[in-house]
Design an enzyme around this catalytic site. Structure first.
Site, PDB file in Angstrom:
ATOM      1  N   SER A  18       0.746  -1.182  -0.015  1.00  0.00           N
ATOM      2  CA  SER A  18      -0.025   0.038   0.062  1.00  0.00           C
ATOM      3  C   SER A  18       0.882   1.364  -0.010  1.00  0.00           C
ATOM      4  O   SER A  18       1.771   1.245   0.704  1.00  0.00           O
ATOM      5  CB  SER A  18      -0.907   0.131   1.358  1.00  0.00           C
ATOM      6  N   HIS A  46      -5.431  -2.888  -3.584  1.00  0.00           N
ATOM      7  CA  HIS A  46      -4.250  -3.830  -3.731  1.00  0.00           C
ATOM      8  C   HIS A  46      -4.527  -3.933  -5.323  1.00  0.00           C
ATOM      9  O   HIS A  46      -5.410  -4.942  -5.652  1.00  0.00           O
ATOM     10  CB  HIS A  46      -3.970  -4.877  -3.071  1.00  0.00           C
ATOM     11  N   HIS A  71      -1.510 -11.548   1.179  1.00  0.00           N
ATOM     12  CA  HIS A  71      -1.165 -11.544   2.749  1.00  0.00           C
ATOM     13  C   HIS A  71      -1.704 -12.651   3.265  1.00  0.00           C
ATOM     14  O   HIS A  71      -2.855 -13.390   2.726  1.00  0.00           O
ATOM     15  CB  HIS A  71      -1.967 -10.193   3.354  1.00  0.00           C
ATOM     16  N   TYR A 120      -3.359 -12.740   6.040  1.00  0.00           N
ATOM     17  CA  TYR A 120      -4.793 -12.329   6.920  1.00  0.00           C
ATOM     18  C   TYR A 120      -5.883 -12.745   5.614  1.00  0.00           C
ATOM     19  O   TYR A 120      -6.941 -12.630   6.117  1.00  0.00           O
ATOM     20  CB  TYR A 120      -4.633 -11.094   7.463  1.00  0.00           C
ATOM     21  N   GLU A 121      -5.441 -12.866   4.553  1.00  0.00           N
ATOM     22  CA  GLU A 121      -6.348 -12.902   3.473  1.00  0.00           C
ATOM     23  C   GLU A 121      -6.924 -14.313   3.379  1.00  0.00           C
ATOM     24  O   GLU A 121      -7.667 -14.985   2.709  1.00  0.00           O
ATOM     25  CB  GLU A 121      -6.057 -12.676   2.049  1.00  0.00           C
ATOM     26  N   ALA A 164       3.092  -0.583   3.953  1.00  0.00           N
ATOM     27  CA  ALA A 164       2.743   0.340   4.789  1.00  0.00           C
ATOM     28  C   ALA A 164       3.002  -0.318   6.232  1.00  0.00           C
ATOM     29  O   ALA A 164       2.498  -1.248   6.579  1.00  0.00           O
ATOM     30  CB  ALA A 164       1.359   0.829   4.595  1.00  0.00           C
ATOM     31  N   MET A 170       1.517  -5.889   8.644  1.00  0.00           N
ATOM     32  CA  MET A 170       0.944  -7.495   8.329  1.00  0.00           C
ATOM     33  C   MET A 170       1.406  -8.033   7.222  1.00  0.00           C
ATOM     34  O   MET A 170       0.981  -8.907   6.679  1.00  0.00           O
ATOM     35  CB  MET A 170      -0.569  -7.089   8.299  1.00  0.00           C
ATOM     36  N   SER A 171       2.729  -7.756   6.466  1.00  0.00           N
ATOM     37  CA  SER A 171       3.249  -8.183   5.512  1.00  0.00           C
ATOM     38  C   SER A 171       4.712  -8.382   5.582  1.00  0.00           C
ATOM     39  O   SER A 171       5.517  -7.970   6.501  1.00  0.00           O
ATOM     40  CB  SER A 171       2.798  -7.482   4.308  1.00  0.00           C
ATOM     41  N   ASN A 227       0.519   5.870   9.736  1.00  0.00           N
ATOM     42  CA  ASN A 227      -0.075   6.021  11.066  1.00  0.00           C
ATOM     43  C   ASN A 227       0.845   5.695  12.264  1.00  0.00           C
ATOM     44  O   ASN A 227       1.579   5.048  12.204  1.00  0.00           O
ATOM     45  CB  ASN A 227      -1.310   5.371  11.220  1.00  0.00           C
ATOM     46  N   HIS A 235      -8.265   1.726   8.104  1.00  0.00           N
ATOM     47  CA  HIS A 235      -7.634   1.440   6.773  1.00  0.00           C
ATOM     48  C   HIS A 235      -7.814   2.822   5.724  1.00  0.00           C
ATOM     49  O   HIS A 235      -6.649   2.877   5.161  1.00  0.00           O
ATOM     50  CB  HIS A 235      -8.284   0.278   6.054  1.00  0.00           C
TER      51      HIS A 235
HETATM   52  N1  HPA Z   1      -0.501  -1.686  12.228  1.00  0.00           N
HETATM   53  C1  HPA Z   1      -0.191  -3.005  11.193  1.00  0.00           C
HETATM   54  N2  HPA Z   1      -0.354  -2.879  10.050  1.00  0.00           N
HETATM   55  C2  HPA Z   1      -0.458  -1.493   9.498  1.00  0.00           C
HETATM   56  C3  HPA Z   1      -0.642  -0.426  10.320  1.00  0.00           C
HETATM   57  C4  HPA Z   1      -0.767  -0.680  11.827  1.00  0.00           C
HETATM   58  O1  HPA Z   1      -0.562   0.328  12.663  1.00  0.00           O
HETATM   59  N3  HPA Z   1      -0.421   0.648   9.709  1.00  0.00           N
HETATM   60  C5  HPA Z   1      -0.318   0.157   8.459  1.00  0.00           C
HETATM   61  N4  HPA Z   1      -0.182  -1.146   8.300  1.00  0.00           N
END
Ligand code: HPA
Length: 273
Positions: free
Chosen positions: A31, A62, A84, A86-87, A114, A212-213, A236, A248
């Site tokens: 991302s 994506h 991912h 998580y998918e 990201a 998460m990747s 963030n 998100h």
């Molecule tokens: N946590 C996990 N994955 C993320 C975050 C987060 O704060 N921001 C972007 N991807």
């Protein structure tokens, strides 16, 4: 030949049939680096759905295609959109494209993602180059019988992110005045964001950012002997640091806001790779 290896070779052959030559450098764009793909010179686009045995990304925002083209005249292979865990995909499924790259002859891999800032010295919209990672998923893509033709049973992970590539990226960021931190990336399984307690734990364990990747792909790339560089866009501050919930939309908003800078950094890094 093992079944998994047979699938890798089939996918690689299908790609070879559609492109003139295979670059030795590849990028996995997470991302926030979508703008990068858009400006690639004369790119050939191969959707994941057209590559045998490849899974497709299910995440909004994506893309899902391999691109072959050039950046500042330098040929590159790009994964626009990643898979991912998580998918619901297995570690071996999400790292399949890295194996295909290996089979194609890719030697250098740049991954972006990201991430949430855990280090309180970071700020939303800054970048962090990975100097190391913590695999907090409890999964590893190398679990199962080892195929010695792909790599060794117990690969060394003491220097995952290539020092020379990091030196180059650091110099570029400095020259361009782009703030580039260096830190430890900790991967959670997702898809729920972390709790504030988990973020305090991550910090205590030495993490500077969470996401998460990336880690499974990097483990496979190193197993396959590639040189690896990783860069996070800190979209963030992680849970509990600021007095606001995470979502998100914020991740994609920040990524969009800094995409010009991210692209400038990646372009220059690719040129030097
Ligand atoms: N946590 C996990 N994955 C993320 C975050 C987060 O704060 N921001 C972007 N991807």
């Amino acid at each position: 030949m093992q079944e998994y290896k047979r699938q890798i070779v089939e996918a690689a052959n299908a790609i070879r049939a559609r492109v003139d030559s295979i670059p030795d450098t590849a990028l996995v764009l997470g991302s926030g680096s979508g703008g990068f793909a858009a400006q690639m010179e004369s790119a050939v686009r191969i959707p994941y759905s057209e590559v045998p045995h490849m899974r497709v990304s299910t995440v909004k925002g994506h893309d899902g295609a391999f691109l072959f083209g050039a950046v500042r005249g330098r040929p590159v292979m790009v994964m626009s959109g990643r898979l991912h865990m998580y998918e619901g995909y297995e570690p071996k499924e999400i790292t399949f494209p890295i194996r295909v790259m290996q089979e194609l002859g890719v030697r250098t891999l740049l991954l972006t993602n990201a991430a949430g800032g855990v280090n309180t010295g970071y700020h939303e919209g800054c970048f962090m180059m990975l100097c190391d990672h913590i695999n907090f998923t409890g999964r590893n893509p190398l679990i199962g019988p080892n195929d010695d033709s792909l790599g060794t049973r117990f690969p060394d992970m003491s220097c995952v992110y290539d020092p020379a590539l990091r030196d180059a990226a650091r110099a570029i960021a400095l020259e361009k005045g782009i703030p580039l931190f260096e830190g430890v990336y900790m991967q959670f399984y997702g898809p729920s964001f972390e709790t504030p307690a988990e973020i305090r734990m991550a910090r205590a364990m030495g993490a500077d950012a969470v996401g998460m990747s990336t880690v499974p792909e990097v483990v496979v790339a190193r197993h396959g002997g590639m040189r690896v560089l990783g860069v996070s866009c800190i979209t963030n501050m992680a849970a509990g640091i600021l007095d606001q919930p995470l979502n998100h939309a914020e991740v994609t908003e920040t990524a969009n806001r800094v995409k010009g800078q991210f692209r400038a950094l990646l372009d220059a890094v690719v040129e030097k790779m």
